[in-house]
Design an enzyme around this catalytic site. Structure first.
Site, PDB file in Angstrom:
ATOM      1  N   CYS A   1      41.328  10.741  16.281  1.00 14.73           N
ATOM      2  CA  CYS A   1      40.056  10.483  16.709  1.00 14.73           C
ATOM      3  C   CYS A   1      38.858  10.481  15.567  1.00 14.73           C
ATOM      4  O   CYS A   1      37.827   9.976  15.849  1.00 14.73           O
ATOM      5  CB  CYS A   1      39.912  11.597  17.554  1.00 14.73           C
TER       6      CYS A   1
ATOM      7  N   GLU B   1      50.459  21.623  27.872  1.00 13.66           N
ATOM      8  CA  GLU B   1      51.110  20.567  27.303  1.00 13.66           C
ATOM      9  C   GLU B   1      52.424  21.349  26.606  1.00 13.66           C
ATOM     10  O   GLU B   1      53.589  21.022  26.473  1.00 13.66           O
ATOM     11  CB  GLU B   1      50.473  19.720  26.213  1.00 13.66           C
TER      12      GLU B   1
ATOM     13  N   GLU C   1      38.904   5.364  30.382  1.00 15.89           N
ATOM     14  CA  GLU C   1      39.569   6.420  30.877  1.00 15.89           C
ATOM     15  C   GLU C   1      38.624   7.109  32.204  1.00 15.89           C
ATOM     16  O   GLU C   1      39.380   7.140  33.395  1.00 15.89           O
ATOM     17  CB  GLU C   1      39.825   7.387  30.077  1.00 15.89           C
TER      18      GLU C   1
ATOM     19  N   CYS D   1      46.834  12.295  25.081  1.00 14.53           N
ATOM     20  CA  CYS D   1      45.210  12.589  24.972  1.00 14.53           C
ATOM     21  C   CYS D   1      44.700  11.686  24.497  1.00 14.53           C
ATOM     22  O   CYS D   1      43.306  11.686  24.591  1.00 14.53           O
ATOM     23  CB  CYS D   1      44.886  13.605  23.847  1.00 14.53           C
TER      24      CYS D   1
ATOM     25  N   SER E   1      53.425  12.888  28.318  1.00 19.40           N
ATOM     26  CA  SER E   1      53.315  14.197  29.130  1.00 19.40           C
ATOM     27  C   SER E   1      52.177  13.879  30.222  1.00 19.40           C
ATOM     28  O   SER E   1      51.462  12.810  30.155  1.00 19.40           O
ATOM     29  CB  SER E   1      52.409  15.049  27.929  1.00 19.40           C
TER      30      SER E   1
ATOM     31  N   GLU F   1      54.620  22.537  29.179  1.00 17.03           N
ATOM     32  CA  GLU F   1      55.398  21.396  29.743  1.00 17.03           C
ATOM     33  C   GLU F   1      56.601  20.887  28.534  1.00 17.03           C
ATOM     34  O   GLU F   1      57.566  20.651  29.328  1.00 17.03           O
ATOM     35  CB  GLU F   1      54.514  20.139  29.800  1.00 17.03           C
TER      36      GLU F   1
ATOM     37  N   GLU G   1      42.436   7.304  39.078  1.00 20.61           N
ATOM     38  CA  GLU G   1      43.269   8.523  39.150  1.00 20.61           C
ATOM     39  C   GLU G   1      42.276   9.702  38.806  1.00 20.61           C
ATOM     40  O   GLU G   1      42.547  10.876  39.121  1.00 20.61           O
ATOM     41  CB  GLU G   1      44.283   8.733  38.229  1.00 20.61           C
TER      42      GLU G   1
ATOM     43  N   LYS H   1      37.554   6.064  26.129  1.00 18.05           N
ATOM     44  CA  LYS H   1      37.110   7.152  26.985  1.00 18.05           C
ATOM     45  C   LYS H   1      36.506   6.584  28.045  1.00 18.05           C
ATOM     46  O   LYS H   1      36.440   7.262  29.077  1.00 18.05           O
ATOM     47  CB  LYS H   1      36.922   8.562  26.307  1.00 18.05           C
TER      48      LYS H   1
END
Ligand SMILES: Cc1cc2nc3c(=O)[nH]c(=O)nc-3n(C[C@H](O)[C@H](O)[C@H](O)COP(=O)(O)O)c2cc1C
Ligand code: SF4
Ligand code: SF4
Ligand code: SF4
Ligand code: SF4
Ligand code: FES
Lengths: 388, 596
Positions: free
Chosen positions: B526, B284, B372, B310, B330, B287, B377, B369
């Protein structure tokens, strides 16, 4: 006790004698404090049911330090058996507008709203015409006060003042915590006077005849006269303006069908008075107050069915947010059903009465708090009819 | 709140509190506990459950103590007969409407309603059971959240959470009276509405009505299957939360014991999401620098500010609410998904495990998550990269089920080659942590020097302020980064989606100009995730944050680019940050979603 007898009065629906808004024009010559003191002096209490002194409500709101204040006319008229506000709106709407404008001027509000019961949609064209005229007139008088119409959505709970504000703000109509009260934080969290349609009409009358004249009617606790919506087992259903403070016997003698078993005073959320107590029951704030609903039942009626209907009504119309009311209403309804069916012992009614008493002091708003009124008064007076 | 003091008496004991204080808090000051259900320190006051009622002398009504401010001269009784009767009625009423099958309930043992029922010993069924008559509506459509209406007490904490903290509004009160319930837009299943799967509603639901969708059985089955190699990864915030469910006070770091417990439970490889957190910083950070170069040097139109990716709750939020800003995200996968893709490729190859037989489990402070890992993907390894996600709470259950005396465990270390990490990875668990980690690395890459903050602590990006901003002057750059000389890097950080919402509105309208934005979907980051131990409160989250930062300070390596295993994976497998392999395994794309 002041001994009053039933006396018919003709103030609210009396014809307009002078030119349009003459009374308002004269009132505006006084100072806001003078007006408020006059209303306080008249002893007028709210006609929507709760009976809070109107002048004080205005005074509290006026004293709040906030540039934005509102006047709201509660025209939600949802209490079963009440249909007098509609009549006022249809016949003497101008008096309501005049009362609202008086209030706006007195407390320093620039906007007034009428929260109209959804079912009264058909009244809108007429009301709007009159409001338009009022606007022009206010301009002429240099009165910075405009009035708008808002439609309710048909939920009984939206007649409760804080739920009404929520509804007007586009939210779900759920009552708020109190305090703060509307006089401090009402519509849009600004100081707000909210009064019943009839209260505003009565303000206009007081402004016209003066508080001294007004006080001659009624008792020290219940000044003036008010409208009663008479229904049920009566040969003469309709709307009547009566002096406050009469004994219920007088009322039944005039409007009953000769076979009256009980009168439900104040709608579903009011009290049931059995025949044997008619004599010692005064209609007024010292006795049983009412927003106007008077339902008469004769001996052919089952009081179980009456109570059952009321409880079904509350089950449906509770907003459902607070535990005592949401679940309490279900338990009361299911409870009398199970006693009737013999699934529970008659003594269970006493548990239910205790529950109703908890609802009266622990529910969040007037709806849940008032379920005990019909419940305990009907169960106490017609216990056999509930059980057998 | 004003400074003006109000004097009152609670149970005959005088007390002075600030004007505006609730009766509840005034009583608490005197150590009188009043039970509550709808009240929550993170939320606005509702006053709807009525379990907290108290008697105020001279008042006709009982007062909801959570919703009633004190007034001068007030005399409150928190335990009078009237109060006890009403409170008992309220609890009995709630239970009469409640499907109280505690023994089978996910919240058994950590349920506020159960606690109250046990405190008041509401045993004999006073009122009529209303549960039977009602439809039991169970929504298991979401891979993250389970919603069981028969356990709901209508406290509306979830509704307030979703609206006030998360600005999502996926949950709403519908209908009235006996039909009133908590539902979604048009009563659709949770997986078809705007719900971001953040799980914040779960953290504040006092009952078992909202819980995580659990995958405990699936994970136990995999562990018990000898043909499977089960790898487990643990997110940064798990190690500072887990202890709360296993007997410790909030703020206890249990990293070593957690690793030991995972081995006892039977996971074959015990690895660390922190490793891919460090890797995320490499990807990142690169990036960001690349985007800046393309914008400043090549004059290309690139999406700036760049935003972190994230937090899968935040990602789904953005897909629903700000689909026009998806290019700003990102392209880095979350550390969990980077880990998953590498576990079944790099790790499997190095360790000689057939990825077909590998089951990849992650322990997360997060419910999003769970969603996710099933996104289509997320199968770049050729398999579903992460098979099962368990919350911190579920891991605690596993520890208990395995009969492990957690407190007595000796500390153990993670397995290599995806188990090493730095302090920079640990602080991913707190709001501002990704930003701080990225700055520690990016600044050093560009200037060759450490960030100019004492002991690497970049204080402006720390703390629980809803939206934080910081500016860092870049001076004395290495020649290859000449275009950044004298530039002022401008960053912002938001945590909790309602803060993110405000920040995004400002970005969308061009009111603000940042280069880089960190967003974490949950309040506090988190550490306050939807999968963390219950209860949560600002106090508890502060203690968890303190634990995270002290874990960071205690580690020998505190900059992601110093992680030797990260260096090794680039050398042995990935090549370079943003290289081909990285592109295939570590980066992803997003899709706009509808709001309704
Ligand atoms: C459930 C409920 C329904 C109510 N409905 C009405 C109504 O339809 N009209 C009304 O004027 N007041 C209604 N009220 C009373 C209002 O909350 C408020 O007290 C009243 O509008 C004040 O006006 P007043 O002082 O002029 O009576 C209701 C109260 C409750 C609790
Ligand atoms: S008393 Fe009934 S109507 Fe009033 S807030 Fe409670 S649930 Fe709603
Ligand atoms: S929600 Fe609580 S009270 Fe209800 S069944 Fe589950 S553990 Fe028991
Ligand atoms: S998981 Fe998050 S977004 Fe979904 S309903 Fe709960 S609070 Fe709202
Ligand atoms: S789902 Fe939980 S938080 Fe939401 S209203 Fe029901 S009990 Fe309260
Ligand atoms: S905690 Fe006070 S009303 Fe629910």
């Amino acid at each position: 006790m002041e001994n009053k007898t039933l006396k018919k009065i003709d103030l609210i629906f009396a014809d307009y004698t002078s030119s349009k808004y003459k009374v308002l024009e004269k009132v505006l010559e006084k100072t806001p404090d003078e007006i408020i003191n006059e209303i306080i002096d008249s002893g007028l209490k709210g006609r929507g049911g709760a009976g809070f002194p109107t002048g004080l409500k205005w005074k509290f709101t006026k004293n709040e330090d906030n540039p934005v204040k509102y006047v709201i006319c509660n025209a939600d008229e949802g209490e079963p058996g009440t249909f007098k506000d509609r009549e006022i709106l249809e016949r003497v709407f101008r008096k309501v507008l005049s009362g609202m404008a008086t209030c706006g001027y007195a407390i320093g509000a620039k906007e007034g709203y009428i929260y109209l019961r959804g079912e009264y949609l058909y009244l809108v064209p007429e009301l709007e015409k009159e409001i338009e005229y009022f606007d022009e007139f206010a301009k002429k008088l240099n009165l910075d006060f405009r009035i708008f119409l808002r439609m309710g959505s048909g939920a009984y709970i939206c007649g409760e003042e804080s739920a009404l504000f929520e509804s007007m703000e586009g939210k779900r109509g759920e009552p708020r915590n109190k305090p703060p009260y509307p006089t401090v934080s009402g519509y849009n969290q600004c100081p707000t006077v909210i009064n019943n349609v009839e209260t505003f009409a009565t303000v206009q009358i007081i402004c016209k005849i003066g508080s001294e004249e007004f006080k001659k009617l009624g008792t020290s606790d219940s000044r003036g006269s008010k409208l009663f919506s008479v229904s049920g087992d009566t040969p003469t259903p309709g709307i009547y303006e009566l002096e406050l403070g009469m004994p219920l016997t007088d009322f039944v003698d005039n409007y009953g069908d000769g076979d009256t078993k009980a009168v439900q005073v104040g709608g579903a959320s009011g009290f049931c008075v059995p025949r044997k107590h008619l004599k010692d029951t005064i209609i007024g704030f010292e006795g049983i107050p009412t927003g106007g609903s008077m339902m008469i039942f004769n001996s052919s009626r089952s009081m179980y069915n009456v109570l059952h209907d009321y409880l079904e009504f509350f089950n449906e119309e509770s907003c459902g947010q607070c535990t005592p009311c949401r679940v309490g209403c279900q338990q009361l309804l299911k409870g009398i059903e199970s006693v009737k069916k013999g699934e529970r012992k008659p003594q269970y009614l006493d548990e239910l009465k205790k529950l109703a008493s908890t609802m009266k002091i622990a529910a969040k708003c007037g709806l849940g708090q008032s379920v005990a009124n019909p419940f305990n008064s009907i169960v106490d007076n017609f216990r056999e009819e509930i059980i057998y | 709140m004003s400074e003006y003091l109000v004097n009152l008496k609670v149970n005959n004991i005088p007390v002075s509190v600030k004007e505006g204080t609730s009766i509840l808090d005034a009583a608490k000051k005197l150590n009188f506990n009043i039970p509550t259900l709808c009240n929550h320190p993170d939320l606005s006051v509702a006053g709807n459950c009525r379990v907290c009622v108290v008697e105020v002398k001279g008042a006709r009504l009982l007062a909801a103590s959570c919703a009633t401010p004190v007034s001068e001269g007030m005399e409150v009784s928190t335990n009078s007969e009237k109060v006890r009767t009403a409170r008992k009625h309220v609890i009995e009423l709630l239970l009469s409407e409640h499907n109280a099958d505690c023994t089978k309930c996910f919240k058994n043992g950590n349920c506020e309603l159960q606690d109250l029922a046990s405190e008041y010993r509401v045993g004999d069924h006073v009122f009529i059971d209303l549960v039977k008559a009602k439809d039991k509506i169970l929504d298991i459509s979401s891979p993250s959240i389970t919603k069981d209406d028969s356990k709901c007490i209508r406290c509306q904490r979830c509704v307030r959470t979703c609206e006030e903290l998360q600005a999502v509004g996926a949950l709403a009160v519908v209908k009235k009276g006996d039909h009133q319930r908590i539902s979604t837009f048009l009563n659709k299943p949770l997986d078809e509405v705007v719900c971001t799967n953040c799980g914040q509603c779960i953290n504040r639901c006092p009952t078992g009505s909202l819980t995580e969708r659990t995958y405990l059985d699936e994970v136990w089955n995999a562990i018990n299957d000898p043909s499977k190699h089960v790898v487990v990864q643990t997110a940064p915030a798990v190690r500072i939360g887990l202890g709360e469910d296993l007997g410790y006070d909030p703020g206890e770091r249990v990293t070593g014991k957690m690793v030991a417990a995972l081995r006892h439970i039977g996971f074959d490889s015990v690895l660390d999401t922190d490793f891919t957190a460090d890797l995320t910083i490499m990807e990142e950070g690169t990036e960001l620098l690349t985007r800046l170069k393309r914008a400043l040097v090549d004059g290309e139109k690139v999406a700036l500010p760049m935003m972190t990716s994230c937090s899968p709750g935040w990602i789904k939020f953005q897909e629903h609410m700000f689909p026009d800003l998806l290019d700003n995200l990102s392209t880095c996968k979350s550390p969990q998904q980077m880990f998953g893709a590498l576990a079944k490729t790099y790790y499997a190859r190095k360790k000689g495990i057939d990825p077909k037989n590998m089951v990849s489990v992650s322990i997360m402070p997060c419910t999003a998550k769970k969603f996710e890992c099933v996104r289509p993907e997320m199968r770049d390894s050729g398999y579903q990269d992460v098979d099962y996600v368990l919350t911190t709470r579920e891991l605690a259950m596993m520890v208990k089920q395995a009969g492990i005396d957690f407190m007595k465990l000796e500390d153990e270390k993670y397995d290599s080659i995806m188990g090493n990490s730095t302090g920079a990875a640990v602080i991913f668990g707190a709001t501002g942590g990704v930003m701080e980690a990225a700055l520690r690395t990016a600044y050093e890459i560009v200037t060759g020097r450490e960030v100019p903050f004492t002991n690497l602590k970049i204080m402006p990006v720390r703390g629980f302020e809803g939206i934080k901003e910081a500016k860092i002057m870049i001076k004395g750059v290495k020649p290859e980064w000449g275009f950044l000389e004298g530039a002022e890097l401008s960053v912002a950080i938001a945590h909790g989606l309602s803060n993110a919402n405000e920040l995004m509105k400002a970005v969308r309208t061009g009111k603000v100009n940042y280069h880089f934005i960190e967003v974490m979907g949950c309040p506090g980051g988190c550490l306050g995730g939807g999968g963390q131990p219950i209860p949560t409160s600002p106090d508890i989250r502060q203690k968890r944050a303190d634990a995270i930062y002290s874990e960071d300070e205690g580690l020998p390596l505190r900059k992601s680019h110093e992680n030797p295993e990260v260096a090794q994976i680039y050398k042995d497998f990935l090549g370079e940050p943003l290289g081909h392999k990285s592109h295939d395994l570590l980066h992803t794309h997003y899709k706009p979603r509808k709001r309704y």
